[in-house]
Design a protein around this motif. Structure first.
Motif, short mmCIF file in Angstrom:
data_model
loop_
_atom_site.label_atom_id
_atom_site.label_comp_id
_atom_site.label_asym_id
_atom_site.label_seq_id
_atom_site.Cartn_x
_atom_site.Cartn_y
_atom_site.Cartn_z
N VAL A 293 0.86 -1.18 0.00
CA VAL A 293 0.00 0.00 0.00
C VAL A 293 0.89 1.23 0.00
CG1 VAL A 293 -1.87 1.21 1.13
CG2 VAL A 293 -1.71 -1.28 1.33
N TYR A 296 0.54 6.39 3.50
CA TYR A 296 -0.01 6.06 4.80
C TYR A 296 -0.74 7.29 5.34
CZ TYR A 296 -0.30 3.82 9.36
OH TYR A 296 -0.77 3.24 10.52
N GLY A 300 -4.69 5.29 3.60
CA GLY A 300 -3.82 4.19 3.98
C GLY A 300 -4.21 3.62 5.33
N GLN A 301 -4.52 4.51 6.27
CA GLN A 301 -4.90 4.04 7.60
C GLN A 301 -6.22 3.28 7.58
OE1 GLN A 301 -4.61 7.62 9.88
NE2 GLN A 301 -2.37 7.58 9.79
N GLU A 304 -5.61 -0.11 6.16
CA GLU A 304 -4.92 -0.93 7.14
C GLU A 304 -5.93 -1.73 7.96
OE1 GLU A 304 -2.60 1.46 9.75
OE2 GLU A 304 -1.87 -0.23 10.91
N LYS A 308 -6.28 -5.75 7.68
CA LYS A 308 -5.96 -6.51 8.89
C LYS A 308 -7.11 -7.44 9.25
CE LYS A 308 -3.29 -4.84 12.53
NZ LYS A 308 -3.11 -3.75 13.50
N TYR A 314 0.49 -7.26 4.60
CA TYR A 314 0.65 -6.02 3.84
C TYR A 314 1.86 -5.25 4.32
CZ TYR A 314 -1.66 -4.30 8.01
OH TYR A 314 -1.98 -4.05 9.31
N PHE A 316 3.52 -0.99 3.99
CA PHE A 316 3.25 0.38 3.55
C PHE A 316 4.50 1.04 3.01
CE2 PHE A 316 -0.47 0.00 6.27
CZ PHE A 316 -1.42 0.61 5.47
N ALA A 327 2.58 5.44 12.47
CA ALA A 327 2.16 4.05 12.42
C ALA A 327 2.37 3.37 13.78
CB ALA A 327 2.96 3.32 11.36
N GLU A 331 3.78 -2.25 12.72
CA GLU A 331 3.35 -2.08 11.33
C GLU A 331 4.59 -1.87 10.47
OE1 GLU A 331 0.49 -2.58 10.46
OE2 GLU A 331 -0.73 -2.29 12.24
N VAL A 333 6.33 -0.12 7.75
CA VAL A 333 6.26 1.07 6.91
C VAL A 333 7.65 1.39 6.39
CG1 VAL A 333 5.61 3.49 6.75
CG2 VAL A 333 4.35 1.97 8.28
#
Lengths: 567, 125
Positions: A293, A296, A300-301, A304, A308, A314, A316, A327, A331, A333
């Motif tokens: 993805v 963020y 993006g959030q 998520e 999930k 996944y 970011f 984040a 996570e 990222v």
């Protein structure tokens, strides 16, 4: 308030009027006082009428000549003076009128008065839109086709001009004004009983909050529909009483989740939003493999959460380190530009099954997709499109799935305003699971066709006159909903008609068994079926003869005695 | 002292006095009524009317109404005079009509002055 334009004219015209009265009176008086001579040499004085007549045509530069007799030199001297006096006065007055007509303040006042008159005359239910943009323009268009009226409040005069160029089927009055002034809402008719809703879909959450707050304070009965893209604003809006808070990112996340876990529910949802009842192959997101993805931010959030819940692996990629720092721990990222080949390789693009370009920059999203495809041609691509104007480019880029936020908001708001039952139905079914969805889709396709229409109806004395009459006349008679499905030419056969949802006060019935659920006054019903089937159902509900036939299977006969009242 | 009040008071009261000056005298004898005075009364009345335009208060509205009545009555008197002189001829009937029209205007002007002074008395400053 309403006579402001008139007062403005009168006030501005006072000085020119003084000038006219004074110059005319001086000229007339002089003409009367100065003696003249008749052709036979006798002295005479012009009467007031003669003088008034002469000055009137002199001042307006019409000039019919000297009357009643040719003037003497003293008279001509006076007339020479009067010409300059009155003509200048007259031109000054005309000039003042012309400036007044071009005056912007006056034009605004006249426009305001016209707007107020239009709103006052409006008797059908209407919806107030705050802000006129590509989003609200489309919604108003949809609503106008359904015969629902709209009123627009817009700060920018240019956009109001744009609105007046659009040819809507019904007139859409627009008010130029800033909603930070509460008076503007009052003028737009928020206090009217037929004002159904206030809609505010600004990109700016603060603005939406402001609109919701003032709208609710002015009229607590009005429905407030606002957009909120950030969680904290969404909560604030709900506490102040906004009825429907829309978050486009949440809808996207939910759809991603649905397409991963229960595609048939997604199919039903998209169908109720106006798409055909099919799931194209490219609508199916890959369930295996890793997702990348890009971005963020708010979207993006939201993604998520959806990913999930669906149990997808996944990662970011986010360009801004501050955003990446937000984040939660654990996570993954990567900080860097997502269209950079090195960064993509770092995110294992060769192994990934799907890439989602979710930044707020359309061009960046496109270049991410292009870069990803170059490395991994088999990857499933999802791109966020922010502006409607870019749709041509997005189409050309051959992206598997384009998430169009504006279109989403348009359809969602239209559903909320014009088809509240469908909107509620979508919310109810989202927890039903895939097997329920599959069963329902199969039922819809078997009973009706591949692309059924939907219709919402409220059962009341007006729309179901015959049913109400029958229930009143015969104690204890109950009409099941199944009667509405029967055909008018043969009551044993059935029309392709299904009842999806009934709202009966607090009670909600999903996919009811039509033979068991009885029609009650006040029900709100969501039907699926063909247009002809809806027509038949409406006939049966309204016409006593049709209802009698469909219900009992025989013609409704009233004896002549009964009809004449002899019985 | 308010200069605005001086000017408006001047025109409103002058309209009344000129009107009275024209009205005073035997209503059947035109010689007792000066044509210049009627002209002056009409002009001053018109100016007083424009002065009252654009006042959005309740009192302003009533003052404007009385002024408009006086205008119509006086212009009516002048029109009858012109009609009598050029078309029908001046007989006692037209003469009394002219004077009684100006009498009506006088009443409207009296109301106007009463309202104006009442407003002035009412104000504390």
């Amino acid at each position: 308030m309403q006579n402001n334009s008139l007062f403005l004219i009168i006030k501005r015209m006072r000085t020119p009027m003084y000038v006219l009265v004074v110059t005319f009176s001086i000229s007339i008086l002089g003409m009367v006082l100065i003696p003249g001579q008749t052709p036979d040499g006798q002295t005479y004085h012009l009467t007031f009428f003669d003088a008034f007549y002469f000055v009137s045509y002199m001042a307006t530069t019409i000039g019919f000549g000297e009357s009643p007799y040719a003037f003497t030199y003293p008279q001509k001297l006076w007339v020479g003076f009067c010409i300059y006096l009155t003509v200048i006065g007259w031109f000054y007055a005309i000039g003042a009128i012309i400036t007044l007509v071009q005056d912007k303040v006056l034009a605004a006042q006249i426009a305001l008065a016209q707007f107020q008159r239009k709103v006052r005359k409006m008797e059908d239910p209407f919806i107030i839109f705050v802000g006129y943009n590509s989003l609200t323009r489309r919604i108003i268009d949809h609503l106008a086709k359904d015969g629902i009226r709209s009123v627009v409040i817009e700060k920018n005069d240019e956009k109001i001009k744009e609105l007046s160029l659009q040819d809507y089927t019904i007139e859409v009055p627009a008010l130029s004004g800033d909603i930070r002034n509460p008076e503007v809402f009052k003028i737009a008719g928020i206090h009217k009983a037929n004002c159904r809703a206030v809609v505010s879909l600004f990109n700016d959450d603060v603005m939406n909050l402001h609109v919701a707050l003032s709208a609710k304070l002015m009229n607590k009965h009005v429905t407030v529909v606002v957009e909120a893209t950030q969680e904290e604003y969404g909560q604030n809006l709900k506490t102040i009483g906004a009825d429907i808070v829309e978050n486009p990112f949440k809808i996207v996340a939910k759809r991603i989740y649905l397409s991963l876990t229960s595609p048939s529910l997604l199919m039903i949802e998209q169908w109720l939003y106006g798409d055909p009842l099919v799931l194209r192959k490219k609508d199916r997101l890959p369930r295996e493999g890793k997702y990348i993805v890009c971005g963020y931010g708010r979207m993006g959030q939201a993604l998520e959460v959806g990913l999930k819940r669906a149990g997808i692996d996944y990662i970011f990629i986010e360009a801004s380190p501050e955003k990446a720092a937000k984040a939660r721990r654990g996570e993954k990222v990567i900080v860097g530009d997502a269209d950079d080949k090195k960064i993509l390789l770092k995110a294992d693009i060769q192994e990934a099954s799907c890439i989602i370009a979710a930044t707020k920059d359309d061009l960046l999203n496109l270049s991410i997709i292009m870069a990803a495809k170059r490395i991994n041609p088999d990857i499933y691509t999802v791109a966020r499109e922010n502006h409607l104007a870019d749709s041509v480019v997005f189409k050309a880029a051959k992206i598997d799935r384009v998430i169009m936020l504006e279109t989403l908001m348009i359809n969602k708001t239209y559903n909320v305003l014009a088809r509240p039952l469908a909107d509620r139905f979508i919310r109810l079914i989202s927890y039903r699971g895939e097997s329920w969805g599959e069963k329902t889709v199969k039922l819809l396709k078997e009973k009706i066709n591949n692309n059924p229409d939907t219709r919402e109806m409220k059962v009341d004395e007006e729309s179901a006159y015959a049913v109400a009459m029958m229930m009143k006349e015969k104690e204890g008679v109950k009409v099941p909903y199944e009667v509405l499905q029967r055909r008018r030419d043969d009551w044993r056969k059935h029309n392709p008609l299904m009842i999806l949802y009934i709202r009966r006060g607090e009670e909600e019935i999903l996919l009811p068994d039509a033979t068991e659920v009885m029609i009650e006054m006040g029900d709100e019903v969501l039907f699926a079926g063909t247009k002809e089937a809806f027509e038949d159902a409406e006939y049966i509900m309204q016409n006593l003869y049709e209802l009698h036939y469909a219900f009992y299977g025989e013609e409704y006969e009233i004896s002549w005695k009964h009809r004449l009242g002899v019985a | 002292m308010n200069l605005e009040k001086v000017i408006s008071g001047f025109f409103i009261i002058l309209a009344l006095t000129l009107n009275f000056g024209f009205f005073y005298g035997d209503p059947t004898i035109l010689e007792q009524h000066n044509r210049y005075e009627l002209f002056a009364a009409i002009i001053v009345n018109l100016i007083a009317t424009i002065y009252k335009l654009g006042d959005k208060t309740q009192l302003g509205a009533v003052l404007l109404a009385t002024s408009l009545v006086a205008d119509i009555q006086l212009i009516g008197a002048a029109s009858i005079w012109a009609l009598g002189e050029y078309v029908t001829g001046l007989n006692t009937e037209t003469i009394t009509a002219i004077i009684s029209f100006s009498g009506g205007a006088l009443l409207a002007n009296i109301i106007s002055v009463v309202l104006f002074t009442g407003d002035v008395l009412k104000s504390k400053r």
